[in-house]
Design an enzyme around this catalytic site. Sequence first.
Site, PDB file in Angstrom:
ATOM      1  N   SER A  10       0.853  -1.193   0.000  1.00 58.21           N
ATOM      2  CA  SER A  10       0.000   0.000   0.000  1.00 58.21           C
ATOM      3  C   SER A  10       0.882   1.233   0.000  1.00 58.21           C
ATOM      4  O   SER A  10       1.682   1.435   0.927  1.00 58.21           O
ATOM      5  CB  SER A  10      -0.873   0.014   1.256  1.00 58.21           C
ATOM      6  OG  SER A  10      -1.313   1.338   1.492  1.00 58.21           O
ATOM      7  N   HIS A  35      -1.114  -1.346  -4.319  1.00 59.37           N
ATOM      8  CA  HIS A  35      -2.380  -1.001  -3.661  1.00 59.37           C
ATOM      9  C   HIS A  35      -2.411   0.495  -3.439  1.00 59.37           C
ATOM     10  O   HIS A  35      -1.558   1.060  -2.744  1.00 59.37           O
ATOM     11  CB  HIS A  35      -2.494  -1.746  -2.329  1.00 59.37           C
ATOM     12  CG  HIS A  35      -3.805  -1.596  -1.631  1.00 59.37           C
ATOM     13  ND1 HIS A  35      -4.936  -2.293  -2.001  1.00 59.37           N
ATOM     14  CD2 HIS A  35      -4.166  -0.809  -0.592  1.00 59.37           C
ATOM     15  CE1 HIS A  35      -5.934  -1.941  -1.196  1.00 59.37           C
ATOM     16  NE2 HIS A  35      -5.504  -1.062  -0.331  1.00 59.37           N
ATOM     17  N   ASP A  37      -4.393   3.584  -2.010  1.00 60.05           N
ATOM     18  CA  ASP A  37      -5.444   3.959  -1.062  1.00 60.05           C
ATOM     19  C   ASP A  37      -5.935   5.370  -1.333  1.00 60.05           C
ATOM     20  O   ASP A  37      -5.212   6.332  -1.093  1.00 60.05           O
ATOM     21  CB  ASP A  37      -4.915   3.869   0.378  1.00 60.05           C
ATOM     22  CG  ASP A  37      -4.848   2.434   0.863  1.00 60.05           C
ATOM     23  OD1 ASP A  37      -3.835   2.044   1.448  1.00 60.05           O
ATOM     24  OD2 ASP A  37      -5.837   1.698   0.628  1.00 60.05           O
ATOM     25  N   MET A  39      -8.443   8.257  -0.372  1.00 60.02           N
ATOM     26  CA  MET A  39      -9.249   8.648   0.790  1.00 60.02           C
ATOM     27  C   MET A  39      -9.735  10.087   0.604  1.00 60.02           C
ATOM     28  O   MET A  39      -8.957  10.953   0.184  1.00 60.02           O
ATOM     29  CB  MET A  39      -8.404   8.559   2.067  1.00 60.02           C
ATOM     30  CG  MET A  39      -7.882   7.161   2.337  1.00 60.02           C
ATOM     31  SD  MET A  39      -6.927   7.145   3.877  1.00 60.02           S
ATOM     32  CE  MET A  39      -6.321   5.464   3.840  1.00 60.02           C
ATOM     33  N   HIS A  68      -8.146   1.173  -4.087  1.00 58.33           N
ATOM     34  CA  HIS A  68      -9.095   1.000  -2.975  1.00 58.33           C
ATOM     35  C   HIS A  68      -9.759   2.344  -2.737  1.00 58.33           C
ATOM     36  O   HIS A  68      -9.119   3.269  -2.220  1.00 58.33           O
ATOM     37  CB  HIS A  68      -8.308   0.514  -1.739  1.00 58.33           C
ATOM     38  CG  HIS A  68      -9.130   0.397  -0.499  1.00 58.33           C
ATOM     39  ND1 HIS A  68      -8.554   0.144   0.737  1.00 58.33           N
ATOM     40  CD2 HIS A  68     -10.452   0.478  -0.284  1.00 58.33           C
ATOM     41  CE1 HIS A  68      -9.497   0.070   1.651  1.00 58.33           C
ATOM     42  NE2 HIS A  68     -10.660   0.288   1.061  1.00 58.33           N
ATOM     43  N   MET A  70     -11.864   4.705  -0.876  1.00 51.37           N
ATOM     44  CA  MET A  70     -12.500   5.067   0.391  1.00 51.37           C
ATOM     45  C   MET A  70     -13.085   6.470   0.199  1.00 51.37           C
ATOM     46  O   MET A  70     -12.583   7.474   0.729  1.00 51.37           O
ATOM     47  CB  MET A  70     -11.469   5.023   1.534  1.00 51.37           C
ATOM     48  CG  MET A  70     -11.065   3.586   1.864  1.00 51.37           C
ATOM     49  SD  MET A  70      -9.536   3.442   2.801  1.00 51.37           S
ATOM     50  CE  MET A  70      -8.353   3.458   1.459  1.00 51.37           C
ATOM     51  N   MET A 139     -11.183  -5.929   5.289  1.00 51.54           N
ATOM     52  CA  MET A 139     -10.388  -4.977   6.068  1.00 51.54           C
ATOM     53  C   MET A 139     -10.113  -5.576   7.440  1.00 51.54           C
ATOM     54  O   MET A 139     -11.041  -5.954   8.160  1.00 51.54           O
ATOM     55  CB  MET A 139     -11.124  -3.655   6.233  1.00 51.54           C
ATOM     56  CG  MET A 139     -11.301  -2.840   4.965  1.00 51.54           C
ATOM     57  SD  MET A 139      -9.758  -2.440   4.128  1.00 51.54           S
ATOM     58  CE  MET A 139      -8.972  -1.393   5.345  1.00 51.54           C
ATOM     59  N   ASP A 177      -6.401  -6.549   4.184  1.00 55.53           N
ATOM     60  CA  ASP A 177      -5.782  -5.233   4.202  1.00 55.53           C
ATOM     61  C   ASP A 177      -5.824  -4.627   5.602  1.00 55.53           C
ATOM     62  O   ASP A 177      -6.894  -4.365   6.132  1.00 55.53           O
ATOM     63  CB  ASP A 177      -6.574  -4.334   3.221  1.00 55.53           C
ATOM     64  CG  ASP A 177      -6.027  -2.942   3.107  1.00 55.53           C
ATOM     65  OD1 ASP A 177      -6.598  -2.156   2.330  1.00 55.53           O
ATOM     66  OD2 ASP A 177      -5.026  -2.639   3.770  1.00 55.53           O
TER      67      ASP A 177
HETATM   68  C1  DX5 Z   1      -6.161   1.678   5.469  1.00 50.82           C
HETATM   69  C2  DX5 Z   1      -5.703   1.203   4.101  1.00 50.82           C
HETATM   70  C3  DX5 Z   1      -4.681   0.104   4.187  1.00 50.82           C
HETATM   71  C4  DX5 Z   1      -3.427   0.560   4.927  1.00 50.82           C
HETATM   72  C5  DX5 Z   1      -2.588  -0.625   5.307  1.00 50.82           C
HETATM   73  O1  DX5 Z   1      -7.335   2.422   5.316  1.00 50.82           O
HETATM   74  O2  DX5 Z   1      -6.804   0.706   3.370  1.00 50.82           O
HETATM   75  O3  DX5 Z   1      -4.334  -0.317   2.869  1.00 50.82           O
HETATM   76  O4  DX5 Z   1      -2.687   1.425   4.096  1.00 50.82           O
HETATM   77  O5  DX5 Z   1      -1.528  -0.120   6.043  1.00 50.82           O
HETATM   78  P1  DX5 Z   1      -0.765  -1.042   7.109  1.00 50.82           P
HETATM   79  O6  DX5 Z   1      -0.225  -2.212   6.323  1.00 50.82           O
HETATM   80  O7  DX5 Z   1       0.308  -0.153   7.660  1.00 50.82           O
HETATM   81  O8  DX5 Z   1      -1.785  -1.467   8.129  1.00 50.82           O
HETATM   82 ZN    ZN Z   2      -6.338  -0.159   1.365  1.00 54.38          ZN
END
Ligand code: DX5
Ligand code: ZN
Length: 219
Positions: A10, A35, A37, A39, A68, A70, A139, A177
Amino acid sequence: MARPVLIAPSILSADFSKLGAEIEAIEAAGADWIHVDVMDGHFVPNITIGPAVVKALRPHGKKPFDVHLMVAPVDPYIEIFAQSGADGLTVHPESGPHVHRTLQQIRKLGKKAGVVLNPGTPIEALDNLMDLVDLILIMSVNPGFGGQSFIESQLDKIAAARKRIDATGRDIALEVDGGITPETAKRAIAAGANVLVAGTAVFQGGPSCYADNIKALRG
Ligand code: DX5
Ligand code: ZN
């Protein structure tokens, strides 16, 4: 038959001042997917990157961009992320009123369609979606931040999702994840996961450590 385990670093945990170079480094270190993320500060209490950054990063990576989302409402952004270079788009059922239609739209755009379950989202959220998805993401932390601890209760959900996938006979990836370390990776794999997302565990120590960090997750 043992499923090959894919590692999807990620980039949330990467050095945001040089994301292009970071993607090149983790691909050279053995990453299978990237990956990404996304947000929006509304669906989750954090803001990261948007489609313009995904587009800028696309030439720096050959591996699939596992995006991903969010973001809520998510529907208005599906097309722009598909056009920006996403290979897979994974959505939360809570991020719009019609998750079945959202997944249909992703597939119509020729992208891999994923659905992601938060720790508080029951496995039943998968009902009626199994024929539409290429990926199910469980998750193991509440979304929004890297560096959180793995939520043990999700192991049962991973196993239940694995059973549902095997019952379909379809090639659906089961991705986990959040809080993935060499220790929790083993348990997620044992529960049935075949794709592991890791941010902290991959990027810790900097580029010279990435290959060993990724290897340590494969078990
Ligand atoms: C959290 C993300 C994850 C996160 C994982 O909202 O969706 O992908 O980046 O990070 P670690 O591996 O540090 O938990
Ligand atoms: Zn993620």
